[in-house]
Design a protein around this motif. Structure first.
Motif, PDB file in Angstrom:
ATOM      1  N   ARG A   1      -7.241   0.423   7.467  1.00 21.72           N
ATOM      2  CA  ARG A   1      -8.550   0.309   7.023  1.00 21.72           C
ATOM      3  C   ARG A   1      -8.124  -0.785   5.958  1.00 21.72           C
ATOM      4  O   ARG A   1      -8.481  -1.804   6.100  1.00 21.72           O
ATOM      5  CB  ARG A   1      -9.955   0.924   7.148  1.00 21.72           C
ATOM      6  CG  ARG A   1     -10.350   1.353   7.975  1.00 21.72           C
ATOM      7  CD  ARG A   1     -11.908   1.630   7.470  1.00 21.72           C
ATOM      8  NE  ARG A   1     -11.916   2.976   6.941  1.00 21.72           N
ATOM      9  CZ  ARG A   1     -11.721   4.239   6.872  1.00 21.72           C
ATOM     10  NH1 ARG A   1     -12.014   4.313   8.423  1.00 21.72           N
ATOM     11  NH2 ARG A   1     -11.672   4.977   6.292  1.00 21.72           N
ATOM     12  N   ALA A   2      -7.386  -0.191   5.559  1.00 19.05           N
ATOM     13  CA  ALA A   2      -7.169  -0.993   4.068  1.00 19.05           C
ATOM     14  C   ALA A   2      -5.893  -2.412   4.219  1.00 19.05           C
ATOM     15  O   ALA A   2      -6.315  -3.124   3.798  1.00 19.05           O
ATOM     16  CB  ALA A   2      -6.402  -0.094   3.077  1.00 19.05           C
TER      17      ALA A   2
ATOM     18  N   HIS B   1      -8.528  -4.934   6.023  1.00 21.62           N
ATOM     19  CA  HIS B   1      -8.473  -5.933   4.868  1.00 21.62           C
ATOM     20  C   HIS B   1      -8.373  -6.323   3.782  1.00 21.62           C
ATOM     21  O   HIS B   1      -8.859  -7.434   3.510  1.00 21.62           O
ATOM     22  CB  HIS B   1     -10.125  -4.594   4.543  1.00 21.62           C
ATOM     23  CG  HIS B   1     -10.815  -5.638   3.464  1.00 21.62           C
ATOM     24  ND1 HIS B   1     -11.112  -5.394   1.867  1.00 21.62           N
ATOM     25  CD2 HIS B   1     -12.515  -6.056   4.113  1.00 21.62           C
ATOM     26  CE1 HIS B   1     -12.753  -6.031   1.978  1.00 21.62           C
ATOM     27  NE2 HIS B   1     -13.096  -6.246   2.519  1.00 21.62           N
ATOM     28  N   GLU B   2      -7.182  -6.155   3.854  1.00 19.64           N
ATOM     29  CA  GLU B   2      -7.024  -6.492   2.530  1.00 19.64           C
ATOM     30  C   GLU B   2      -5.288  -7.616   2.710  1.00 19.64           C
ATOM     31  O   GLU B   2      -4.978  -7.410   1.961  1.00 19.64           O
ATOM     32  CB  GLU B   2      -6.085  -5.138   1.347  1.00 19.64           C
ATOM     33  CG  GLU B   2      -7.218  -4.513   0.768  1.00 19.64           C
ATOM     34  CD  GLU B   2      -8.796  -5.367   0.079  1.00 19.64           C
ATOM     35  OE1 GLU B   2      -8.145  -5.728  -0.894  1.00 19.64           O
ATOM     36  OE2 GLU B   2      -9.651  -4.865  -0.658  1.00 19.64           O
TER      37      GLU B   2
ATOM     38  N   PRO C   1      -6.125   2.521  -1.054  1.00 16.81           N
ATOM     39  CA  PRO C   1      -6.940   3.003   0.632  1.00 16.81           C
ATOM     40  C   PRO C   1      -7.802   3.567  -0.180  1.00 16.81           C
ATOM     41  O   PRO C   1      -8.287   4.064  -1.002  1.00 16.81           O
ATOM     42  CB  PRO C   1      -6.022   3.391   1.279  1.00 16.81           C
ATOM     43  CG  PRO C   1      -5.429   4.456   0.693  1.00 16.81           C
ATOM     44  CD  PRO C   1      -4.996   3.492  -0.831  1.00 16.81           C
ATOM     45  N   GLU C   2      -9.430   3.659   0.378  1.00 13.81           N
ATOM     46  CA  GLU C   2     -10.518   4.211  -0.028  1.00 13.81           C
ATOM     47  C   GLU C   2     -10.495   5.889  -0.165  1.00 13.81           C
ATOM     48  O   GLU C   2     -11.456   6.089  -0.912  1.00 13.81           O
ATOM     49  CB  GLU C   2     -10.951   3.604   1.025  1.00 13.81           C
ATOM     50  CG  GLU C   2     -11.224   4.615   2.608  1.00 13.81           C
ATOM     51  CD  GLU C   2     -12.022   3.256   3.140  1.00 13.81           C
ATOM     52  OE1 GLU C   2     -13.064   4.109   4.422  1.00 13.81           O
ATOM     53  OE2 GLU C   2     -12.385   2.160   2.915  1.00 13.81           O
TER      54      GLU C   2
ATOM     55  N   LEU D   1       0.545  -1.389   0.005  1.00 14.88           N
ATOM     56  CA  LEU D   1      -0.207   0.233   0.270  1.00 14.88           C
ATOM     57  C   LEU D   1       0.885   1.321   0.491  1.00 14.88           C
ATOM     58  O   LEU D   1       1.652   1.091   1.128  1.00 14.88           O
ATOM     59  CB  LEU D   1      -0.898   0.230   1.278  1.00 14.88           C
ATOM     60  CG  LEU D   1      -2.106   0.751   1.605  1.00 14.88           C
ATOM     61  CD1 LEU D   1      -3.281   0.795   2.383  1.00 14.88           C
ATOM     62  CD2 LEU D   1      -2.094   2.065   0.976  1.00 14.88           C
TER      63      LEU D   1
ATOM     64  N   VAL E   1      -2.035  -2.101  -3.501  1.00 13.33           N
ATOM     65  CA  VAL E   1      -3.705  -1.838  -3.151  1.00 13.33           C
ATOM     66  C   VAL E   1      -3.626   0.040  -2.740  1.00 13.33           C
ATOM     67  O   VAL E   1      -3.130   0.652  -1.727  1.00 13.33           O
ATOM     68  CB  VAL E   1      -3.152  -2.580  -1.656  1.00 13.33           C
ATOM     69  CG1 VAL E   1      -4.164  -2.440  -0.730  1.00 13.33           C
ATOM     70  CG2 VAL E   1      -3.171  -3.737  -1.287  1.00 13.33           C
TER      71      VAL E   1
END
Length: 446
Positions: free
Chosen positions: A272-273, A276-277, A259-260, A232, A257
């Motif tokens: 959170r990423a 979750h990932e 993130p949102e 990420l 990855v």
């Protein structure tokens, strides 16, 4: 041994054939596999080629500060569209360059004009500013708009990114890229106005994008793409730190990855990423990113057990923050690196639980030059000098022969890159970096 001298499209093609179903990018709910990444980039390349974009001369036959290609600016936050457009531009023999979406109108006009931009790809969030700047720059003849959460309408004269992709041939354009084709990285303007650093594509692949230095064939590049990492990158792709981490991850066999909240640094969205990932590697920019990330971990629990490496670059990482990271994430390896737009990565130091960060270890092509730039310093010499690199370097600064000569001097018969960092060498060969010997100018909200 002949080291491979290749192109980005060739690397993309060989990796897509070797691992078509491997996950390349996780971008929110979207999952882009290598087959799709390669096809979309070829479609983008073909769409540019059909509109007359490409190379207009031999890139090997001009001065190192010049380009014979069209240039496309990428004014995009992190996401798959940035990577597709960048890889696709290479496939059309168009030189991509980064455009900081935080720039105000005058700065946008300056960069687009300085780069002689022929096209700009931008998110709807930045449509008004980009369109206004492009109108004032006579070279811009194509605007490509990417939908985002803003819901902004298509600006007059622009084409939607998805429509451009859909109209491109999935096999790509009838052109063959050259290892001498250019890659342009605009600096952030921290030591003056932003400048376009020109790289030979084959050199950028090794020094910046992670192709192994000793690879002798594309088959070896594909065989080395086995790293099972999920990276990420928190730095924006509009900076070299974010771009290079993303491309190194892809070429190394990993997954990028996003993130949102890709348009800004949001510590909660990052964690959170990670959770979750199942992110294994996290790229940050010094204390300025790590301090709020640590504060968010104090505020709320996240499952970060998948994380094994935290990579920092682009800004200092203090010993105090490293200690706090290792206390909070005791199984993580903290890697602190330093490099520049002109030479790629230069030095690195590593810390783990129970081991404090030491001095910087140089790579095989990094050295310290004397203050007068006449010789490399020997380990243990008391005087300081300039951090420098040899080997695969940038060619120069776009349309700036004086700056090119100053940044890339010949020393003891070898061409070096000297970005401007002061340093000294200890007796054991490790390097102490003292800082940049130049004024720092923050622009565009940076």
């Amino acid at each position: 041994m002949v080291v491979v001298d290749t192109t980005v499209p060739a690397v993309v093609d060989v990796l897509a054939r070797a691992r078509p179903d491997a996950l390349a990018v996780i971008d929110g709910a979207r999952r882009l596999r290598w087959r799709g990444l390669a096809e979309q980039s070829r479609r983008f390349a073909d769409a540019l080629h059909r509109r007359g974009f490409g190379a207009h001369g031999d890139p090997a036959g001009v001065e190192p500060w010049r380009s014979t290609q069209d240039h496309v600016g990428l004014c995009l936050h992190n996401g798959s569209e940035f990577l597709v457009a960048m890889l696709g531009a290479f496939g059309a023999r168009v030189a991509p360059f980064n455009v900081n979406y935080r720039y105000v109108a005058d700065e946008l006009r300056y960069v687009l004009a300085d780069a002689s931009a022929g096209a700009v790809v931008f998110h709807s969030d930045y449509a008004e500013a980009v369109a206004e700047a492009a109108l004032a720059v006579g070279s811009v003849r194509l605007l490509v708009q990417v939908r985002d959460g803003s819901g902004g309408p298509l600006v007059p004269g622009a084409v939607w990114f998805d429509d451009l992709i859909a109209g491109g041939d999935p096999t790509g354009p009838p052109v063959v890229a050259s290892p001498d084709d250019r890659y342009i990285l605009y600096t952030g303007g921290t030591t003056g106005r932003p400048k376009g650093v020109l790289w030979r594509q084959a050199d950028a692949l090794v020094a910046c994008f992670g192709v192994p230095r000793d690879a002798t064939s594309l088959a070896e590049v594909a065989a080395a793409a086995t790293a099972p990492i999920r990276m990420l990158p928190t730095p924006p792709f509009i900076h070299g730190a974010g771009q290079w981490v993303a491309l190194r991850t892809l070429i190394g066999g990993g997954t990028v990855v996003v993130p949102e909240q890709p348009d800004r640094f949001d510590p909660a969205a990052v964690w959170r990423a990670v959770e979750h990932e199942r992110v294994t590697s996290l790229a940050v920019v010094g204390d300025s990113f790590c301090v709020p990330l640590l504060a968010e971990l104090d505020r709320r629990h996240y499952d970060a057990s998948s994380l094994t490496v935290l990579l920092s670059g682009g800004a200092p990482l203090s010993a105090r923050v490293v200690e706090a990271l290792l206390q909070e994430l005791p199984t993580v390896l903290v890697v602190d690196g330093l490099g520049s737009s002109e030479v790629g990565g230069q030095v690195v130091r590593v810390a783990s639980n129970g081991t404090a960060p030491g001095a910087f270890e140089a790579n095989l092509v990094t050295t310290v030059l004397s203050d007068d730039l006449t010789r490399p310093l020997e380990p243990g010499e008391p005087e300081g000098g300039w951090l420098a690199s040899a080997g695969r370097l940038a060619l120069g600064s776009l349309d700036a022969p004086v700056a090119t000569a100053r940044t890339f001097p010949m020393v003891a018969g070898v061409r070096h890159g000297v970005p401007g960092d002061r340093a000294s060498r200890r007796a054991d060969g490790t390097i102490v970096v003292h800082g940049r010997d130049a004024r720092t100018i923050n622009t565009g909200g940076e």
